[in-house]
Design an enzyme around this catalytic site. Structure first.
Site, PDB file in Angstrom:
ATOM      1  N   PRO A  19       0.846  -1.205   0.000  1.00 48.40           N
ATOM      2  CA  PRO A  19       0.000   0.000   0.000  1.00 48.40           C
ATOM      3  C   PRO A  19       0.874   1.245   0.000  1.00 48.40           C
ATOM      4  O   PRO A  19       1.845   1.326   0.749  1.00 48.40           O
ATOM      5  CB  PRO A  19      -0.781  -0.123   1.318  1.00 48.40           C
ATOM      6  CG  PRO A  19       0.039  -1.016   2.183  1.00 48.40           C
ATOM      7  CD  PRO A  19       0.763  -1.948   1.268  1.00 48.40           C
ATOM      8  N   MET A  20       0.541   2.200  -0.862  1.00 51.46           N
ATOM      9  CA  MET A  20       1.276   3.466  -0.911  1.00 51.46           C
ATOM     10  C   MET A  20       0.325   4.595  -1.245  1.00 51.46           C
ATOM     11  O   MET A  20      -0.276   4.614  -2.332  1.00 51.46           O
ATOM     12  CB  MET A  20       2.380   3.407  -1.988  1.00 51.46           C
ATOM     13  CG  MET A  20       3.615   2.655  -1.576  1.00 51.46           C
ATOM     14  SD  MET A  20       4.884   2.734  -2.838  1.00 51.46           S
ATOM     15  CE  MET A  20       4.358   1.445  -3.973  1.00 51.46           C
ATOM     16  N   GLU A  44      -3.791   3.476   1.416  1.00 55.62           N
ATOM     17  CA  GLU A  44      -4.663   3.480   2.591  1.00 55.62           C
ATOM     18  C   GLU A  44      -5.815   4.467   2.373  1.00 55.62           C
ATOM     19  O   GLU A  44      -5.604   5.597   1.961  1.00 55.62           O
ATOM     20  CB  GLU A  44      -3.870   3.925   3.827  1.00 55.62           C
ATOM     21  CG  GLU A  44      -4.749   4.006   5.065  1.00 55.62           C
ATOM     22  CD  GLU A  44      -4.093   4.804   6.193  1.00 55.62           C
ATOM     23  OE1 GLU A  44      -4.075   4.304   7.319  1.00 55.62           O
ATOM     24  OE2 GLU A  44      -3.603   5.916   5.923  1.00 55.62           O
ATOM     25  N   CYS A 118       1.182   2.977  10.117  1.00 58.17           N
ATOM     26  CA  CYS A 118       1.450   4.363   9.704  1.00 58.17           C
ATOM     27  C   CYS A 118       1.832   5.224  10.911  1.00 58.17           C
ATOM     28  O   CYS A 118       1.074   5.331  11.866  1.00 58.17           O
ATOM     29  CB  CYS A 118       0.240   4.957   9.000  1.00 58.17           C
ATOM     30  SG  CYS A 118       0.564   6.629   8.423  1.00 58.17           S
ATOM     31  N   LYS A 157      -1.351  -5.059   8.514  1.00 55.92           N
ATOM     32  CA  LYS A 157       0.071  -4.752   8.255  1.00 55.92           C
ATOM     33  C   LYS A 157       0.604  -3.977   9.447  1.00 55.92           C
ATOM     34  O   LYS A 157       0.048  -2.935   9.798  1.00 55.92           O
ATOM     35  CB  LYS A 157       0.168  -3.926   6.973  1.00 55.92           C
ATOM     36  CG  LYS A 157       1.559  -3.437   6.634  1.00 55.92           C
ATOM     37  CD  LYS A 157       1.579  -2.863   5.223  1.00 55.92           C
ATOM     38  CE  LYS A 157       2.916  -2.249   4.859  1.00 55.92           C
ATOM     39  NZ  LYS A 157       3.075  -0.883   5.359  1.00 55.92           N
ATOM     40  N   HIS A 185       6.371  -5.038   8.483  1.00 54.68           N
ATOM     41  CA  HIS A 185       7.406  -4.106   8.021  1.00 54.68           C
ATOM     42  C   HIS A 185       8.479  -4.070   9.111  1.00 54.68           C
ATOM     43  O   HIS A 185       8.177  -3.747  10.259  1.00 54.68           O
ATOM     44  CB  HIS A 185       6.753  -2.728   7.799  1.00 54.68           C
ATOM     45  CG  HIS A 185       7.719  -1.644   7.443  1.00 54.68           C
ATOM     46  ND1 HIS A 185       7.369  -0.308   7.411  1.00 54.68           N
ATOM     47  CD2 HIS A 185       9.033  -1.689   7.085  1.00 54.68           C
ATOM     48  CE1 HIS A 185       8.418   0.419   7.062  1.00 54.68           C
ATOM     49  NE2 HIS A 185       9.424  -0.393   6.852  1.00 54.68           N
ATOM     50  N   GLY A 218      11.990  -4.276   2.452  1.00 57.83           N
ATOM     51  CA  GLY A 218      13.250  -4.674   1.821  1.00 57.83           C
ATOM     52  C   GLY A 218      13.643  -3.898   0.579  1.00 57.83           C
ATOM     53  O   GLY A 218      14.571  -4.302  -0.126  1.00 57.83           O
ATOM     54  N   ALA A 243       7.342  -1.825  -1.600  1.00 50.84           N
ATOM     55  CA  ALA A 243       6.775  -0.489  -1.817  1.00 50.84           C
ATOM     56  C   ALA A 243       7.684   0.337  -2.723  1.00 50.84           C
ATOM     57  O   ALA A 243       7.447   0.449  -3.930  1.00 50.84           O
ATOM     58  CB  ALA A 243       6.534   0.214  -0.484  1.00 50.84           C
TER      59      ALA A 243
HETATM   60  C1  FNR Z   1       4.088   4.006   2.132  1.00 46.44           C
HETATM   61  N1  FNR Z   1       3.759   3.076   3.120  1.00 46.44           N
HETATM   62  C2  FNR Z   1       2.436   2.847   3.428  1.00 46.44           C
HETATM   63  N2  FNR Z   1       2.096   1.832   4.274  1.00 46.44           N
HETATM   64  C3  FNR Z   1       0.798   1.525   4.517  1.00 46.44           C
HETATM   65  O1  FNR Z   1       0.527   0.577   5.259  1.00 46.44           O
HETATM   66  N3  FNR Z   1      -0.190   2.258   3.927  1.00 46.44           N
HETATM   67  C4  FNR Z   1       0.067   3.301   3.085  1.00 46.44           C
HETATM   68  O2  FNR Z   1      -0.859   3.913   2.536  1.00 46.44           O
HETATM   69  C5  FNR Z   1       1.430   3.646   2.844  1.00 46.44           C
HETATM   70  N4  FNR Z   1       1.773   4.696   2.024  1.00 46.44           N
HETATM   71  C6  FNR Z   1       3.085   4.835   1.597  1.00 46.44           C
HETATM   72  C7  FNR Z   1       3.390   5.759   0.592  1.00 46.44           C
HETATM   73  C8  FNR Z   1       4.676   5.824   0.085  1.00 46.44           C
HETATM   74  C9  FNR Z   1       4.992   6.784  -1.028  1.00 46.44           C
HETATM   75  C10 FNR Z   1       5.687   4.969   0.605  1.00 46.44           C
HETATM   76  C11 FNR Z   1       7.089   5.012   0.061  1.00 46.44           C
HETATM   77  C12 FNR Z   1       5.394   4.098   1.622  1.00 46.44           C
HETATM   78  C13 FNR Z   1       4.788   2.165   3.670  1.00 46.44           C
HETATM   79  C14 FNR Z   1       5.049   1.009   2.711  1.00 46.44           C
HETATM   80  O3  FNR Z   1       3.895   0.254   2.449  1.00 46.44           O
HETATM   81  C15 FNR Z   1       6.138   0.082   3.255  1.00 46.44           C
HETATM   82  O4  FNR Z   1       5.736  -0.448   4.484  1.00 46.44           O
HETATM   83  C16 FNR Z   1       7.488   0.781   3.449  1.00 46.44           C
HETATM   84  O5  FNR Z   1       7.782   1.677   2.408  1.00 46.44           O
HETATM   85  C17 FNR Z   1       8.613  -0.245   3.565  1.00 46.44           C
HETATM   86  O6  FNR Z   1       8.661  -1.071   2.414  1.00 46.44           O
HETATM   87  P1  FNR Z   1       9.758  -0.874   1.244  1.00 46.44           P
HETATM   88  O7  FNR Z   1       9.592   0.535   0.718  1.00 46.44           O
HETATM   89  O8  FNR Z   1      11.109  -1.031   1.883  1.00 46.44           O
HETATM   90  O9  FNR Z   1       9.445  -1.921   0.235  1.00 46.44           O
END
Ligand code: FNR
Length: 341
Positions: A19-20, A44, A118, A157, A185, A218, A243
């Site tokens: 999720p991003m 989210e 978050c 998560k 995470h 990762g 992500a």
């Molecule tokens: C996120 N992350 C995130 N996590 C979540 O649970 N809901 C969300 O809406 C978001 N939004 C979000 C936006 C952006 C631009 C980023 C870069 C990250 C966190 C994401 O899902 C993840 O947990 C972390 O980025 C760690 O994973 P990576 O980036 O190391 O693969």
């Protein structure tokens, strides 16, 4: 143990788009599926916001839209192609409100996930996201209410806690709520992306928790497809959620290897045009793909572009845009195209 009736997803051995916020909109999700993602999480969406939405079927775009009654914005757009793969991530702090919101989309998505990681002030103040990590009873009552009353799988998560023991204890507690999987995470609540991911915490959880575990965090270690396997071994998980590596180039999911960014951006724009994605969102997503290429000719042209037509023109897709625009106009749906970006 509680369980969902009927619809299930096997969360093992999956590569997953994390999720991003603002990134995980329909074009990126569809493109990630094309490249090989098994499951794709939405950004989210806060339960309050979903509860302000009307569901509308868009017969021309062949989408299902959830539209905010207060300002007409599209809060969530989905389509048949991702129906069995899309997981809606909820931001919530209340079991009843979470259920009401999830019920609105229950027939349009494959599963529902609750964000318990978050760290942003907005989430914490509202008792959502990482605030739930220190309120496990509330977290569990949200999950149990969803599991009991939804016909689709429910997951959550989390981030890791201060010690392995605390993380294991929380994970066990959550896994007893009937969830179909748990994503972890490997960073603590106060840690930022530059901190290294605590793969050892995730590994320990994977050894003791009975539900499928999804390893996350990762991206700094996952530069190529083969790195997924290394991350799986380091975390003891068969499923990986990624992500930032996908935000930068979502062809990371291709077993054959990543594609050049230009190819990815063009493919992204095709979907953005096909599904009438908001220009500001397209610009944001492409800027995040370009990263340190903002000073290139394309980067500078993108910065100036305001409309989807102008953005498309940067990558030579303005004819395709006009073709689609004419098609959609002929079918009479394009009230949105009149809106200034
Ligand atoms: C996120 N992350 C995130 N996590 C979540 O649970 N809901 C969300 O809406 C978001 N939004 C979000 C936006 C952006 C631009 C980023 C870069 C990250 C966190 C994401 O899902 C993840 O947990 C972390 O980025 C760690 O994973 P990576 O980036 O190391 O693969």
């Amino acid at each position: 143990m509680l369980s969902n009736n009927g619809n299930t997803i096997d969360y093992r051995n999956k590569l997953i788009l994390a999720p991003m916020v603002r990134i995980g909109t329909l074009p990126i999700r569809l493109l990630s599926i094309d490249y090989g993602a098994d499951l794709v999480y939405s950004e989210e969406i806060i339960d309050h916001k979903l509860l302000r939405c009307n569901r509308r079927v868009n017969d021309v775009l062949k989408t299902v839209d959830f539209i905010d009654r207060s300002d007409g914005t599209i809060v969530f757009r989905t389509c048949a192609k991702e129906r069995s793969k899309v997981i809606l991530q909820l931001g919530t702090s209340d079991p009843d409100r979470a259920l009401k919101a999830a019920k609105l989309l229950e027939n349009d998505v494959a599963g529902v996930d609750v964000n318990m990681g978050c760290p942003k002030e907005f989430s914490i103040k509202g008792g959502m996201g990482a605030a739930l990590l220190s309120n496990p009873d509330k977290a569990c009552s949200i999950l149990k209410n969803l599991v009991r009353n939804l016909a689709i799988p429910v997951t959550c998560k989390i981030r890791v806690l201060d010690t392995i023991e605390e993380t294991v204890e929380l994970s066990k507690k959550l896994s007893e709520c009937g969830i179909a999987a748990l994503a972890v995470h490997g960073r603590m609540r106060h840690e930022r992306p530059q901190h290294s991911n605590r793969n050892d915490f995730i590994k320990k959880v994977s050894e003791v928790v009975p539900v499928p575990l999804i390893a996350n965090g990762g991206s700094k270690e996952i530069e190529n497809y083969s790195d997924f396997e290394k991350f799986k071994i380091a975390t003891g998980c068969s499923s990986v959620m990624v992500a930032r590596a996908a935000e930068w180039n979502c062809s990371i999911f291709r077993p054959e290897g990543k594609l050049p960014l230009t190819d990815v951006i063009k493919a992204y724009l095709h979907y953005a045009i096909d599904y009438d994605n908001a220009p500001a969102n397209c610009k944001y997503c492409i800027q995040n793909m370009l990263q340190d290429l903002q000073e290139t000719e394309e980067g500078k042209a993108l910065l100036k572009a305001q409309t989807l037509e102008q953005i498309s023109a940067v990558w030579g897709l303005d004819n395709y845009y006009r073709l689609k625009e004419a098609e959609y106009r002929a079918k009479g749906i394009l009230d949105r195209w009149e809106v200034k970006p």
